[in-house]
Design a protein around this motif. Structure first.
Motif, PDB file in Angstrom:
ATOM      1  N   TYR A 147       7.921  -5.306   1.769  1.00 35.80           N
ATOM      2  CA  TYR A 147       7.727  -4.022   1.086  1.00 35.80           C
ATOM      3  C   TYR A 147       6.236  -3.789   0.863  1.00 35.80           C
ATOM      4  O   TYR A 147       5.468  -4.728   0.619  1.00 35.80           O
ATOM      5  CB  TYR A 147       8.443  -4.015  -0.272  1.00 35.80           C
ATOM      6  CG  TYR A 147       9.950  -4.104  -0.175  1.00 35.80           C
ATOM      7  CD1 TYR A 147      10.721  -2.974   0.087  1.00 35.80           C
ATOM      8  CD2 TYR A 147      10.603  -5.323  -0.351  1.00 35.80           C
ATOM      9  CE1 TYR A 147      12.101  -3.053   0.171  1.00 35.80           C
ATOM     10  CE2 TYR A 147      11.983  -5.416  -0.269  1.00 35.80           C
ATOM     11  CZ  TYR A 147      12.728  -4.280  -0.005  1.00 35.80           C
ATOM     12  OH  TYR A 147      14.086  -4.364   0.083  1.00 35.80           O
ATOM     13  N   ASP A 148       5.823  -2.536   0.926  1.00 34.16           N
ATOM     14  CA  ASP A 148       4.435  -2.202   0.587  1.00 34.16           C
ATOM     15  C   ASP A 148       4.363  -1.055  -0.420  1.00 34.16           C
ATOM     16  O   ASP A 148       3.291  -0.528  -0.708  1.00 34.16           O
ATOM     17  CB  ASP A 148       3.626  -1.855   1.842  1.00 34.16           C
ATOM     18  CG  ASP A 148       4.233  -0.691   2.628  1.00 34.16           C
ATOM     19  OD1 ASP A 148       5.158  -0.031   2.098  1.00 34.16           O
ATOM     20  OD2 ASP A 148       3.791  -0.442   3.762  1.00 34.16           O
ATOM     21  N   SER A 149       5.522  -0.682  -0.959  1.00 40.61           N
ATOM     22  CA  SER A 149       5.580   0.378  -1.975  1.00 40.61           C
ATOM     23  C   SER A 149       6.984   0.377  -2.574  1.00 40.61           C
ATOM     24  O   SER A 149       7.847  -0.414  -2.182  1.00 40.61           O
ATOM     25  CB  SER A 149       5.269   1.750  -1.356  1.00 40.61           C
ATOM     26  OG  SER A 149       6.259   2.089  -0.387  1.00 40.61           O
ATOM     27  N   ASN A 191       3.046  -3.290  -4.990  1.00 42.75           N
ATOM     28  CA  ASN A 191       1.748  -2.917  -4.409  1.00 42.75           C
ATOM     29  C   ASN A 191       1.758  -3.077  -2.889  1.00 42.75           C
ATOM     30  O   ASN A 191       2.776  -3.455  -2.290  1.00 42.75           O
ATOM     31  CB  ASN A 191       0.611  -3.712  -5.060  1.00 42.75           C
ATOM     32  CG  ASN A 191       0.683  -5.202  -4.760  1.00 42.75           C
ATOM     33  OD1 ASN A 191       1.321  -5.631  -3.794  1.00 42.75           O
ATOM     34  ND2 ASN A 191       0.018  -6.000  -5.590  1.00 42.75           N
ATOM     35  N   SER A 192       0.633  -2.824  -2.267  1.00 45.16           N
ATOM     36  CA  SER A 192       0.555  -2.824  -0.802  1.00 45.16           C
ATOM     37  C   SER A 192       0.797  -4.203  -0.198  1.00 45.16           C
ATOM     38  O   SER A 192       1.093  -4.322   0.994  1.00 45.16           O
ATOM     39  CB  SER A 192      -0.815  -2.300  -0.355  1.00 45.16           C
ATOM     40  OG  SER A 192      -1.851  -3.119  -0.894  1.00 45.16           O
ATOM     41  N   LYS A 193       0.686  -5.249  -1.010  1.00 48.46           N
ATOM     42  CA  LYS A 193       0.923  -6.609  -0.522  1.00 48.46           C
ATOM     43  C   LYS A 193       2.355  -7.084  -0.812  1.00 48.46           C
ATOM     44  O   LYS A 193       2.678  -8.251  -0.608  1.00 48.46           O
ATOM     45  CB  LYS A 193      -0.078  -7.569  -1.158  1.00 48.46           C
ATOM     46  CG  LYS A 193      -1.523  -7.279  -0.766  1.00 48.46           C
ATOM     47  CD  LYS A 193      -2.474  -8.271  -1.426  1.00 48.46           C
ATOM     48  CE  LYS A 193      -3.918  -7.982  -1.023  1.00 48.46           C
ATOM     49  NZ  LYS A 193      -4.866  -8.929  -1.666  1.00 48.46           N
ATOM     50  N   GLY A 194       3.180  -6.179  -1.307  1.00 42.84           N
ATOM     51  CA  GLY A 194       4.566  -6.541  -1.582  1.00 42.84           C
ATOM     52  C   GLY A 194       4.753  -7.300  -2.877  1.00 42.84           C
ATOM     53  O   GLY A 194       5.742  -8.017  -3.036  1.00 42.84           O
TER      54      GLY A 194
END
Length: 467
Positions: free
Chosen positions: A24-26, A48-51
């Motif tokens: 996931y990134d969002s 967040n963008s890093k999951g």
């Protein structure tokens, strides 16, 4: 030193659950906990963008089975929260069984258990299917033995955890999900069936403690409790009250469990399914709510509970019926207690009530056909100020054998002036028609019944009297 101790304590009373889900990134993820069939939200956060998402708070989370709800709300993953609340979860939603939870020894045992069951579960299902499709006795015996063998391995594994870690969240979890023991004896006689029932009931709560709040945050305890009070325990109010008092006494040491149980029991019996169980609700009010043992209820909730309790107190099964001293259509006093009969049916009705219009002639037909010969009297109370319609209805339908009464406006005002309870409160009259059955001493033996149910109750009483 005191300042340092305070900071140390505050720091470690917080929870911090870190989720790492790189696919996931969002999106929004939820930290939830099981409570019966529901997942209740404890916290939420944006991935967040890093999951990664961090759930944190300044209070310790109550122990129980929690679940991560991943973005999109389609996938969930269970884990335990207990004493260790600095937890990191690394999850790949394509392989949730391999999810890694660190910072909590409880979850190591939980994951090992999940993997064990994932391995053995299909073998149980396979043996069960083979047994169902077996075409001869030899195959049936073979697959039954296989099923029992694998099932025993699973139960032995569970029991080893409970025995080795009796205070653990895993033990709470496994005990909560355990089905009650079933007796081996095949019933032949009625006494055998009674013995089997007593065995099942006596062992229903084996392994379950009412001293531990953690039991509440599982998928199993609440359905188990609901089934117990609705299907297992005898539905007589005395049996229920004795059982409730014992369990609530134990739960006083587990405040969340006590709160939930008292709330649930109050909701269950405030409008009971069976006649006579309103005594359970009145007992809950007298022993718990009126004594200040439910401080979490707001003023409005307490008002509803109190009003309902007072509406039920004076018309419990077995209690003496409240006196009714009203007038007939000519203004002559006709007290309820002046009516002499082996039984008295008290009817609260209104001639403008559609249901009453249908029921009154049917009651009279039954009265003439059966009740009158059994020395049953009918005391009918007008509930609304529809005097002309009332007199006309009685005459048109030839209900002259009944005792018809009403309360004058002056009598009602005098009642209020002296702060006396109204007949509506004393008999819990919130709709019409409402029927009560009294014995010869004017004790309540039936309430809020249909006329058919009253007729059946009269037959039971008559048969019992002949024995």
């Amino acid at each position: 030193t005191l300042s340092f101790l305070f900071i140390f304590s505050a720091t470690f009373s917080q929870y911090k659950i870190v989720l790492e889900a790189p696919q996931y990134d969002s999106g929004k993820a939820y930290l939830t906990y099981h409570m019966g069939k529901n997942l209740n939200v404890a916290d939420s956060g944006i991935v967040n963008s890093k999951g990664m998402v961090v759930f944190s708070g300044d209070k310790t989370l109550p122990g129980g089975i929690y679940s991560i709800v991943f973005p999109g709300r389609r996938l969930t993953a269970d884990f335990f929260i207990d004493k260790g609340q600095q937890i990191t979860i690394k999850a790949d939603t394509a392989k949730l069984l391999d999810m890694v939870v660190t910072g909590s020894p409880e979850n190591v045992r939980f994951q090992e258990y999940q993997k064990f069951v994932a391995q053995k579960g299909p073998l149980v299902q396979q043996a069960r299917r083979a047994y169902s499709s077996a075409t001869n006795a030899a195959d049936s015996a073979k697959y039954e033995a296989e099923f029992k063998k694998v099932n025993k391995e699973i139960n032995d594994y569970r029991n080893s955890i409970v025995n080795n870690y009796p205070e653990s969240m895993m033990a709470v979890f496994l005990n909560a999900m355990k089905e009650p023991a079933m007796p081996d004896k095949i019933p032949v006689t009625r006494q055998d069936s009674i013995d089997n029932y007593q065995y099942y009931k006596n062992h229903y709560w084996d392994g379950i403690t009412f001293l531990d709040d953690r039991i509440l945050r599982t998928p199993f305890f609440i359905p188990k409790m609901e089934r117990y009070y609705r299907e297992v325990i005898p539905q007589a109010s005395d049996s229920i009250i004795a059982d409730i008092d014992y369990k609530l006494l134990l739960a006083r040491n587990a405040p969340e469990l006590f709160k939930y149980m008292l709330n649930w029991l109050t909701d269950e019996y405030i409008n009971p399914k069976y006649m006579g169980q309103d005594a359970v609700f009145v007992h809950l009010f007298n022993k718990y709510h009126s004594k200040g043992l439910s401080p979490w209820l707001n003023e409005k909730q307490m008002e509803v509970i109190t009003r309902r309790a007072y509406m039920q107190m004076s018309n419990l099964i077995g209690e003496q019926a409240a006196p009714l001293d009203f007038l007939d259509s000519t203004g002559k006093a006709k007290p309820l207690y002046a009516l002499k009969g082996d039984y008295t049916v008290v009817v609260f009705w209104d001639p403008n009530c559609g249901h009453c219009k249908q029921e009154m002639p049917r009651i009279d037909s039954l009265y003439r056909a059966e009740w009158k010969a059994k020395n049953v009297k009918i005391y009918a109370v007008l509930t609304e100020p529809h005097f002309p319609e009332w007199v006309k209805y009685i005459k048109d339908h030839d209900l002259g054998d009944w005792t018809h009464v009403y309360q004058t406006k002056e009598m009602e005002e005098e009642e209020k002036k002296n702060n006396r309870p109204s007949y509506r409160q004393l008999y819990d009259v919130t709709q019409t028609p409402i029927l009560y059955l009294l014995d010869k001493d004017k004790r309540i033996i039936g309430k809020k019944l249909t006329f058919e149910q009253i007729n059946e109750l009269l037959k039971v009483k008559e048969a019992s009297a002949k024995k």
